[in-house]
Design an enzyme around this catalytic site. Structure first.
Site, PDB file in Angstrom:
ATOM      1  N   ASN A 144     -23.669  40.712  -3.975  1.00 65.54           N
ATOM      2  CA  ASN A 144     -24.284  39.624  -3.213  1.00 65.54           C
ATOM      3  C   ASN A 144     -23.167  38.695  -2.719  1.00 65.54           C
ATOM      4  OD1 ASN A 144     -25.457  37.162  -2.501  1.00 65.54           O
ATOM      5  ND2 ASN A 144     -27.022  37.243  -4.086  1.00 65.54           N
TER       6      ASN A 144
ATOM      7  N   HIS B 281     -30.920  39.546   3.553  1.00 68.36           N
ATOM      8  CA  HIS B 281     -29.804  39.072   2.730  1.00 68.36           C
ATOM      9  C   HIS B 281     -29.719  39.982   1.518  1.00 68.36           C
ATOM     10  CE1 HIS B 281     -27.415  36.915  -0.064  1.00 68.36           C
ATOM     11  NE2 HIS B 281     -28.448  36.534  -0.802  1.00 68.36           N
TER      12      HIS B 281
ATOM     13  N   CYS C  54     -27.434  31.356   0.719  1.00 71.63           N
ATOM     14  CA  CYS C  54     -27.762  32.700   1.209  1.00 71.63           C
ATOM     15  C   CYS C  54     -28.439  32.668   2.580  1.00 71.63           C
ATOM     16  CB  CYS C  54     -28.661  33.400   0.206  1.00 71.63           C
ATOM     17  SG  CYS C  54     -27.885  33.459  -1.409  1.00 71.63           S
TER      18      CYS C  54
HETATM   19  O1  UT7 Z   1     -28.658  35.397  -3.464  1.00 73.07           O
HETATM   20  C1  UT7 Z   1     -29.220  34.313  -4.105  1.00 73.07           C
HETATM   21  C2  UT7 Z   1     -30.509  34.641  -4.646  1.00 73.07           C
HETATM   22  N1  UT7 Z   1     -30.376  35.278  -5.905  1.00 73.07           N
HETATM   23  C3  UT7 Z   1     -31.245  36.194  -6.247  1.00 73.07           C
HETATM   24  O2  UT7 Z   1     -32.063  36.537  -5.438  1.00 73.07           O
HETATM   25  C4  UT7 Z   1     -31.201  36.745  -7.648  1.00 73.07           C
HETATM   26  C5  UT7 Z   1     -32.595  36.964  -8.140  1.00 73.07           C
HETATM   27  N2  UT7 Z   1     -32.656  37.399  -9.518  1.00 73.07           N
HETATM   28  C6  UT7 Z   1     -32.197  38.602  -9.937  1.00 73.07           C
HETATM   29  O3  UT7 Z   1     -31.664  39.354  -9.142  1.00 73.07           O
HETATM   30  C7  UT7 Z   1     -32.443  39.013 -11.362  1.00 73.07           C
HETATM   31  O4  UT7 Z   1     -33.204  38.021 -11.990  1.00 73.07           O
HETATM   32  C8  UT7 Z   1     -31.157  39.261 -12.179  1.00 73.07           C
HETATM   33  C9  UT7 Z   1     -30.459  40.511 -11.660  1.00 73.07           C
HETATM   34  C10 UT7 Z   1     -30.242  38.064 -12.070  1.00 73.07           C
HETATM   35  C11 UT7 Z   1     -31.491  39.482 -13.644  1.00 73.07           C
HETATM   36  O5  UT7 Z   1     -32.379  40.568 -13.769  1.00 73.07           O
HETATM   37  P1  UT7 Z   1     -33.682  40.415 -14.677  1.00 73.07           P
HETATM   38  O6  UT7 Z   1     -34.362  41.710 -14.638  1.00 73.07           O
HETATM   39  O7  UT7 Z   1     -34.429  39.221 -14.187  1.00 73.07           O
HETATM   40  O8  UT7 Z   1     -33.087  40.208 -16.129  1.00 73.07           O
HETATM   41  P2  UT7 Z   1     -33.255  38.962 -17.116  1.00 73.07           P
HETATM   42  O9  UT7 Z   1     -32.504  37.786 -16.612  1.00 73.07           O
HETATM   43  O10 UT7 Z   1     -34.709  38.788 -17.410  1.00 73.07           O
HETATM   44  O11 UT7 Z   1     -32.530  39.488 -18.380  1.00 73.07           O
HETATM   45  C12 UT7 Z   1     -33.031  40.609 -19.146  1.00 73.07           C
HETATM   46  C13 UT7 Z   1     -32.109  40.861 -20.309  1.00 73.07           C
HETATM   47  C14 UT7 Z   1     -31.798  39.617 -21.133  1.00 73.07           C
HETATM   48  O12 UT7 Z   1     -31.726  40.009 -22.496  1.00 73.07           O
HETATM   49  P3  UT7 Z   1     -32.992  39.747 -23.476  1.00 73.07           P
HETATM   50  O13 UT7 Z   1     -33.200  38.271 -23.439  1.00 73.07           O
HETATM   51  O14 UT7 Z   1     -34.120  40.522 -22.878  1.00 73.07           O
HETATM   52  O15 UT7 Z   1     -32.492  40.284 -24.779  1.00 73.07           O
HETATM   53  C15 UT7 Z   1     -30.420  39.216 -20.681  1.00 73.07           C
HETATM   54  O16 UT7 Z   1     -29.699  38.530 -21.663  1.00 73.07           O
HETATM   55  O17 UT7 Z   1     -30.847  41.357 -19.850  1.00 73.07           O
HETATM   56  C16 UT7 Z   1     -29.788  40.549 -20.395  1.00 73.07           C
HETATM   57  N3  UT7 Z   1     -28.710  40.495 -19.407  1.00 73.07           N
HETATM   58  C17 UT7 Z   1     -27.775  41.439 -19.306  1.00 73.07           C
HETATM   59  N4  UT7 Z   1     -27.544  42.563 -19.996  1.00 73.07           N
HETATM   60  C18 UT7 Z   1     -26.502  43.336 -19.644  1.00 73.07           C
HETATM   61  C19 UT7 Z   1     -28.490  39.551 -18.455  1.00 73.07           C
HETATM   62  N5  UT7 Z   1     -27.405  39.869 -17.734  1.00 73.07           N
HETATM   63  C20 UT7 Z   1     -26.956  41.040 -18.227  1.00 73.07           C
HETATM   64  C21 UT7 Z   1     -25.856  41.886 -17.907  1.00 73.07           C
HETATM   65  N6  UT7 Z   1     -25.681  43.007 -18.625  1.00 73.07           N
HETATM   66  N7  UT7 Z   1     -25.032  41.618 -16.880  1.00 73.07           N
END
Ligand code: UT7
Length: 332
Positions: free
Chosen positions: A289, A259, A114
């Site tokens: 992204n 980014h 990135c």
């Molecule tokens: O460009 C490179 C750099 N990358 C980044 O900067 C990405 C940084 N991170 C993020 O943007 C976020 O961490 C994400 C968007 C990837 C994830 O968001 P989050 O708020 O951190 O969610 P999480 O990973 O803590 O997941 C929360 C819940 C989980 O379920 P439980 O364990 O709470 O039951 C996941 O299994 O959401 C679930 N989940 C989804 N649900 C529906 C994960 N992906 C999805 C999905 N749809 N696509």
């Protein structure tokens, strides 16, 4: 030593629009979840029968050349940032050089994810400032879609990434230009966001295609929470570093182009730094992204929308796999 200046911007995204609703129809996710957590509404995926990383970059280059009133033949250096090259080797830089018909000119490949575009910009900036080259093409282009796991197992990354290309053309200038670039890395976190294979430091048996049973290591792995936490700290740090280096404050920024990792990250930076809505550009809603391509696509669109004007101060900032992070301050 003079400065380098951006004289042309261009971008290209594939035709196929992938909506959140479409993703929700093939995996267990929802439009609401994706919009709330990432701000993304749709992204573009390539058609493998016609798009490549290099030819998307060539289309973006032609747009930039036309806007700058230049031709292919003016380009004497390519610096190409991608982590999704068309081949494992060589990099896509030489493929773009071939596509543009620029026999013999150097093509440097940068793979800082990135942060790749800002790393590439910093390399081109040095070569232009020291007089080695006169017209540098700086590229960020990615095809993420073909490595995504479009099943519920891969949903945490599949809903985030998209494809596209953006470029900037740099030439020498007596007046500023690129004011400064700031590059960082911390390999402690390399495995928090990576694609493991086809890695070379593996037993031979694990690299022979006919013996590979587990292909999950060929897909993107991301520890989203960990990446998010580091991103919001490093983004603000590296923007402040650029401002300090130029004796400026956040009020001097006309447009911050972060980014496009996650709209929540951009909003956090905006709020933390006290920037107005007009001072921050986001287009992640439409493209997701696109890794190294996100900044040049956003810059090209912002310019076309009249949001970058003569004498404006533009700040670029990025954070991603490595971890790497970087910023650039530009006087337009
Ligand atoms: O460009 C490179 C750099 N990358 C980044 O900067 C990405 C940084 N991170 C993020 O943007 C976020 O961490 C994400 C968007 C990837 C994830 O968001 P989050 O708020 O951190 O969610 P999480 O990973 O803590 O997941 C929360 C819940 C989980 O379920 P439980 O364990 O709470 O039951 C996941 O299994 O959401 C679930 N989940 C989804 N649900 C529906 C994960 N992906 C999805 C999905 N749809 N696509």
């Amino acid at each position: 030593m003079g400065y380098s200046k951006i004289v042309g911007l261009g971008h290209h995204v594939p035709e196929t629009v992938i909506t959140n609703e479409y993703l929700a129809s093939i995996m267990d996710t929802s439009n609401e979840w994706i919009v709330e957590r990432t701000g993304i509404h749709e992204r573009r995926f390539i058609d493998p029968s016609k798009d490549t990383v290099a030819n998307m970059a060539a289309k973006a280059t032609r747009m930039a050349l036309e806007r700058a009133g230049l031709t292919e033949k003016d380009i004497d250096l390519i610096v190409f940032a991608t982590i999704t090259p068309d081949y494992f080797f060589p990099g896509s830089g030489v493929l773009l050089q071939r596509e543009l018909g620029l026999e013999g000119i150097p093509a440097i490949d940068i793979r800082n994810a990135c942060s790749g575009f800002i790393y590439a910009l910093s390399v081109a900036d040095q070569f232009i400032k020291n007089g080695t080259y006169k017209t540098a093409l700086v590229v960020g282009a990615e095809i993420q879609s073909t490595a995504l796991d479009l099943t519920t197992r891969g949903r945490s990354t599949a809903v985030i990434f998209g494809d596209g290309a953006g470029v900037a053309i740099l030439q020498p200038s007596d007046k500023p230009g690129v004011l400064s670039t700031h590059l960082h890395s911390d390999g402690k976190y390399a495995e928090e966001l990576y694609v493991r294979d086809p890695g070379s430091s593996r037993p031979r048996s694990e690299r022979q295609p006919e013996q590979i049973l587990d292909t999950s290591t060929y897909k993107v792995y991301m520890n989203g929470n960990q990446v998010f936490k580091h991103a919001i700290v490093r983004f603000t740090e590296v923007i402040q570093e650029a401002l300090d280096a130029n004796d400026m404050t956040k009020d001097d920024i006309n447009l911050l182009i972060p980014h496009q990792a996650n709209l929540r990250i951009s909003q956090y930076i905006q709020q933390k730094m006290g920037l107005s809505d007009e001072q921050v550009y986001n287009n992640i809603m439409r493209y997701g992204n696109t890794t190294a391509a996100s900044i040049p696509i956003a810059m090209s669109e912002a310019w076309a929308e009249g949001k970058i004007k003569e004498n404006d101060v533009i700040c670029l900032a990025a954070f991603g796999s490595g971890f790497t992070w970087a910023s650039a301050l530009i006087r337009w």
